[in-house]
Write a protein that holds these residues in place. Structure first.
Motif, short mmCIF file in Angstrom:
data_model
loop_
_atom_site.label_atom_id
_atom_site.label_comp_id
_atom_site.label_asym_id
_atom_site.label_seq_id
_atom_site.Cartn_x
_atom_site.Cartn_y
_atom_site.Cartn_z
N ALA A 75 40.37 42.97 42.38
CA ALA A 75 41.75 43.17 41.94
C ALA A 75 42.71 42.58 42.97
CB ALA A 75 42.01 44.66 41.76
N HIS A 117 40.62 46.79 44.95
CA HIS A 117 41.19 45.76 45.82
C HIS A 117 40.86 46.01 47.29
CE1 HIS A 117 44.13 43.04 47.63
NE2 HIS A 117 44.52 44.05 48.37
N GLU A 123 45.44 48.48 41.29
CA GLU A 123 45.30 47.68 40.08
C GLU A 123 44.09 48.13 39.27
OE1 GLU A 123 44.37 43.05 38.94
OE2 GLU A 123 45.73 43.43 40.59
N CYS A 124 43.06 48.59 39.98
CA CYS A 124 41.86 49.09 39.29
C CYS A 124 41.16 50.09 40.20
CB CYS A 124 40.92 47.95 38.93
SG CYS A 124 39.40 48.48 38.11
N LYS A 148 51.70 48.54 45.64
CA LYS A 148 50.67 49.00 44.71
C LYS A 148 51.02 48.63 43.27
CE LYS A 148 49.23 52.80 47.69
NZ LYS A 148 50.04 52.30 48.81
N ALA A 149 49.98 48.36 42.50
CA ALA A 149 50.17 48.07 41.08
C ALA A 149 50.44 49.36 40.32
CB ALA A 149 48.93 47.38 40.52
N ALA A 175 46.74 50.95 37.44
CA ALA A 175 46.94 50.15 36.24
C ALA A 175 45.73 50.25 35.31
CB ALA A 175 47.19 48.69 36.61
#
Length: 389
Positions: free
Chosen positions: A135, A166, A140-141, A305-306, A199
């Motif tokens: 990521a 990530h 993000e994941c 951060k996402a 996300a």
């Protein structure tokens, strides 16, 4: 003819056959300086002086100091005993953080090879052949999974973990005899409160994570409903293909190697103490190869951060049932069985339920007459119907 014999021929051609140095050099295809050198060695040491000498330099100013070599070997033994990664990259990171000069990774590997601390594995697949996915930003994941360990008495217990894709930051690490879907929902809700919603998530197809492959379909489970509520995109690996969740599978290897280096705990409380120590070490004191020797904690806080950006799909399904003697019908929602009140006047009637997310319209399956309407409250078991109009 060996080099010593060749040298002796050249020397005796001058000493015994009275050739000049120039004549001997021409005849045997060497330079005059070399003939003079052989004669000097012969005059000083005899035939033994003509033995070929090592071409290695007399001094090696670029060689590692012995103290540094000893420190590399000591770190290797210490890290291995701790159940930690003990490769060249990790050793270099520890050298840097203890004030030692840091040689190249290849130099550290040569030191370990010479000390017999590396076992060659020629059949091992080269790392360059792997396709890696990562990521682009923290949150993000999140990858999640459940693994297991054993207590001293042989009792098998489970370990639930969440890992940021990530940064490899270990967000959650808990143990108990077994995890239910409700336990996973509670853990996920705590993480969202602490770190914000990710996300997306990536898990296997365990029933605590998804009901999409359940034998008896019952709609989305609690984890799926929680993700939907926060607009978090859910991803699941292909059945029987754990490589999709490769990061967390490799993390389990690191965790179990670390636990193996310690005595088995007697209780889940003792195991949790070990896991808390491991989480601190893993996040703050263990350099990661994929992070250019940074720690997961550093990588997790280094960039913004996402957040969820996708619109999750609404749940649509139908269900048939028969109203029970207490005037209720059942419906599985968010992983739990709910009881919807319809009324004793309809006992025994077959019904059709149309479910749109948390909204349920119930009709008589024979006549099509709508007899009840519900909005599911996920915090309660019994669901009261909307007032009749």
């Amino acid at each position: 003819m060996g080099s010593t014999s060749r040298h002796l021929v050249i020397v005796r051609s001058v000493r015994d056959q009275h050739l000049t140095v120039a004549q001997a050099a021409t005849r045997y295809g060497v330079c005059r300086q070399w003939v003079y050198t052989l004669l000097a060695r012969y005059d000083t040491h005899g035939v033994d002086g003509l033995t070929p000498r090592s071409k290695a330099p007399h001094t090696t100013p670029g060689a590692l100091p012995q103290a540094l070599v000893d420190q590399i070997i000591s770190l290797r033994h210490h890290l291995t005993a701790e159940g930690a990664d003990a490769g060249a990259l990790t050793i270099a990171w520890h050298l840097e953080h203890t004030g030692y000069r840091v040689p190249s990774d290849s130099t550290i590997r040569r030191v370990l090879h010479r000390a017999g601390l590396i076992t060659p594995a020629p059949g091992k697949r080269p790392k360059s052949t792997y396709t890696r996915f990562q990521a682009d930003a923290p949150n993000e994941c999140w990858q999640a999974d459940i693994t297991h360990w054993h207590l001293a008495a042989g009792t098998r217990v489970e370990i639930l973990d969440f890992l940021d894709d990530h940064s490899r930051y270990l967000l959650h690490l808990r143990t108990q005899p077994a995890f239910t879907g409700a336990d996973v929902v509670t853990a996920m809700q705590e993480l969202i409160t602490t770190y914000g919603p990710p996300a997306s998530t990536l898990t296997d197809n365990g029933l605590v994570f998804t009901a999409r492959l359940a034998r008896h379909k019952g709609g989305r489970n609690g984890f799926e409903k929680l993700l939907q509520a926060h607009h978090i995109h859910q991803k699941n690996g292909a059945p029987g293909h754990p490589q999709t969740q490769g990061k967390i599978e490799r993390f389990h290897q690191t965790l179990k190697r670390w636990l193996t280096a310690r005595p088995l705990p007697a209780t889940t409380t003792e195991l949790q103490d070990l896991l808390d120590r491991f989480r601190t070490w893993y996040n703050t004191a263990r350099p990661h190869r994929a992070l250019a020797r940074a720690t997961p904690a550093t990588a997790y806080t280094a960039t913004p951060k996402a957040t969820p950006t996708t619109t999750t799909t609404t749940e649509w399904r139908t269900r048939t049932d028969v109203i029970d003697p207490w005037g209720k019908i059942s419906l599985r929602y968010a992983g739990k069985l709910r009881h919807l009140g319809v009324g004793r006047a309809h006992i025994g009637e077959p019904v059709l339920m149309l479910i749109h997310d948390n909204h349920v319209i119930t009709s008589n399956a024979t006549t099509g007459q709508i007899i009840a309407e519900h909005t599911i409250n996920p915090t309660t078991n019994y669901q009261r119907p909307h007032p009749r109009t």
